[in-house]
Each structure stands twice: as structure tokens, then as C-alpha cells.
Write a protein that holds these residues in place. Structure first.
Motif, mmCIF file in Angstrom:
data_model
loop_
_atom_site.group_PDB
_atom_site.id
_atom_site.type_symbol
_atom_site.label_atom_id
_atom_site.label_comp_id
_atom_site.label_asym_id
_atom_site.label_seq_id
_atom_site.Cartn_x
_atom_site.Cartn_y
_atom_site.Cartn_z
ATOM 1 N N PRO A 53 0.810 -1.088 -0.023
ATOM 2 C CA PRO A 53 0.083 -0.057 0.025
ATOM 3 C C PRO A 53 0.839 1.289 0.043
ATOM 4 O O PRO A 53 1.824 1.264 0.663
ATOM 5 N N TYR A 54 0.265 2.120 -0.867
ATOM 6 C CA TYR A 54 0.968 3.414 -0.805
ATOM 7 C C TYR A 54 0.174 4.694 -0.527
ATOM 8 O O TYR A 54 0.506 5.405 0.446
ATOM 9 N N CYS A 55 -1.070 4.811 -0.848
ATOM 10 C CA CYS A 55 -1.778 5.999 -0.537
ATOM 11 C C CYS A 55 -2.825 5.747 0.620
ATOM 12 O O CYS A 55 -3.109 6.602 1.284
ATOM 13 N N MET A 56 -2.968 4.409 0.727
ATOM 14 C CA MET A 56 -4.204 4.080 1.750
ATOM 15 C C MET A 56 -5.603 4.994 1.583
ATOM 16 O O MET A 56 -6.102 4.999 2.527
ATOM 17 N N GLY A 58 -7.178 4.539 -1.836
ATOM 18 C CA GLY A 58 -8.089 4.040 -2.894
ATOM 19 C C GLY A 58 -7.629 4.700 -4.216
ATOM 20 O O GLY A 58 -8.174 4.415 -5.229
ATOM 21 N N VAL A 59 -6.489 5.214 -4.623
ATOM 22 C CA VAL A 59 -6.135 5.704 -5.634
ATOM 23 C C VAL A 59 -4.820 5.118 -6.260
ATOM 24 O O VAL A 59 -4.967 4.763 -7.478
ATOM 25 N N CYS A 60 -3.848 4.556 -5.630
ATOM 26 C CA CYS A 60 -2.776 3.701 -6.341
ATOM 27 C C CYS A 60 -2.896 2.298 -6.759
ATOM 28 O O CYS A 60 -2.285 2.041 -7.573
ATOM 29 N N PHE A 61 -3.710 1.657 -6.215
ATOM 30 C CA PHE A 61 -3.951 0.117 -6.619
ATOM 31 C C PHE A 61 -2.816 -0.780 -6.193
ATOM 32 O O PHE A 61 -2.657 -1.860 -6.749
ATOM 33 N N ASP A 62 -2.061 -0.182 -5.428
ATOM 34 C CA ASP A 62 -0.840 -0.928 -5.128
ATOM 35 C C ASP A 62 -1.377 -1.906 -3.805
ATOM 36 O O ASP A 62 -0.217 -2.974 -3.433
ATOM 37 N N CYS A 63 -2.472 -1.882 -3.223
ATOM 38 C CA CYS A 63 -2.761 -2.910 -2.207
ATOM 39 C C CYS A 63 -3.434 -4.092 -2.664
ATOM 40 O O CYS A 63 -4.228 -4.576 -1.877
ATOM 41 N N GLN A 74 -9.284 -3.646 -3.228
ATOM 42 C CA GLN A 74 -8.512 -2.663 -2.754
ATOM 43 C C GLN A 74 -8.275 -2.957 -1.336
ATOM 44 O O GLN A 74 -9.293 -2.490 -0.611
ATOM 45 N N CYS A 76 -6.967 -1.265 0.993
ATOM 46 C CA CYS A 76 -7.289 -0.110 1.832
ATOM 47 C C CYS A 76 -8.528 0.378 1.897
ATOM 48 O O CYS A 76 -8.733 1.238 2.568
HETATM 49 S S1 FES Z 1 -3.133 1.788 -1.076
HETATM 50 FE FE1 FES Z 1 -3.349 2.892 -2.787
HETATM 51 S S2 FES Z 1 -5.317 2.297 -3.544
HETATM 52 FE FE2 FES Z 1 -5.106 1.138 -1.606
#
Ligand code: FES
Length: 97
Positions: A53-56, A58-63, A74, A76
Motif C-alpha cells: 500500500p502507498y496511498c491508503m 483508494g488511488v494507487c491500486f498497489d494494495c 483494494q 485499503c
Molecule cells: S493503498 Fe493505494 S489504492 Fe490502496
């Protein structure tokens, strides 16, 4: 790396890749996994690079993780539930999974 700012409140149990972890009611899946020391949520489809997770928010989709058999959720944005089964994702997902 991450620690809670106070550890009050009820807890519940969920599994991540078959291993039980404890989470606080109200946690998101991502917060619970990070608090449990899990820092690798998925790998990318092309290079296989690890993501967390990067943004926590809902924006980056890394989670992205698989939650109760449904892939690319997602973490987060999903609140924890008792008995939830979470799997980290490796590479690309199949359509419909
Ligand atoms: S941490 Fe970025 S979308 Fe979930």
C-alpha cells in the motif's frame, strides 16, 4: 515499520495466505496486514516487482489482494470481518477470479 497509536478495542481473527492474524474492529484489510508485519501485498504482472500500500485511500491500486476468493480488491478500502480469508496476489489475475 508501522505501529498502532494505541491498542484499545475489540479484535477479530482473519487469515492471510493461510496464516492467522489479529485485527482491530474498524481496521481496513491493509491496515491490519501492515500492523501484522506484512509488507508484500502483490507482485506486478510484467516484472514481478513487489508492491505494498502507498496511498491508503483508494488511488494507487498497489494494495490489491484476493479477499474471500475475489481478486484485485483494494485492501485499503475494505474493512476487516471475522474469518475473512485474504491471499496476496502473484502476477496477473485471471478474468472472473
Ligand atoms: S493503498 Fe493505494 S489504492 Fe490502496
Amino acid at each position: 515499520m508501522f505501529r498502532r497509536l494505541g491498542d484499545t478495542g475489540a479484535t477479530l481473527t482473519l487469515t492471510v495466505d493461510g496464516k492467522e492474524i489479529r485485527a482491530r474492529i474498524g481496521d481496513t484489510v491493509a491496515a491490519a496486514m501492515l500492523a501484522a508485519g506484512i509488507g508484500r501485498f502483490r507482485t506486478t504482472p510484467v516484472s514481478g516487482a513487489a508492491r505494498a500500500p502507498y496511498c491508503m485511500m483508494g488511488v494507487c491500486f498497489d494494495c490489491l489482494v484476493t479477499i474471500d476468493g475475489i481478486g484485485s480488491r483494494q485492501a485499503c478500502l475494505v474493512p476487516v470481518r471475522e474469518g475473512m480469508a485474504i491471499e496476496t496476489q502473484q502476477g496477473k489475475r485471471e478474468a472472473g477470479r
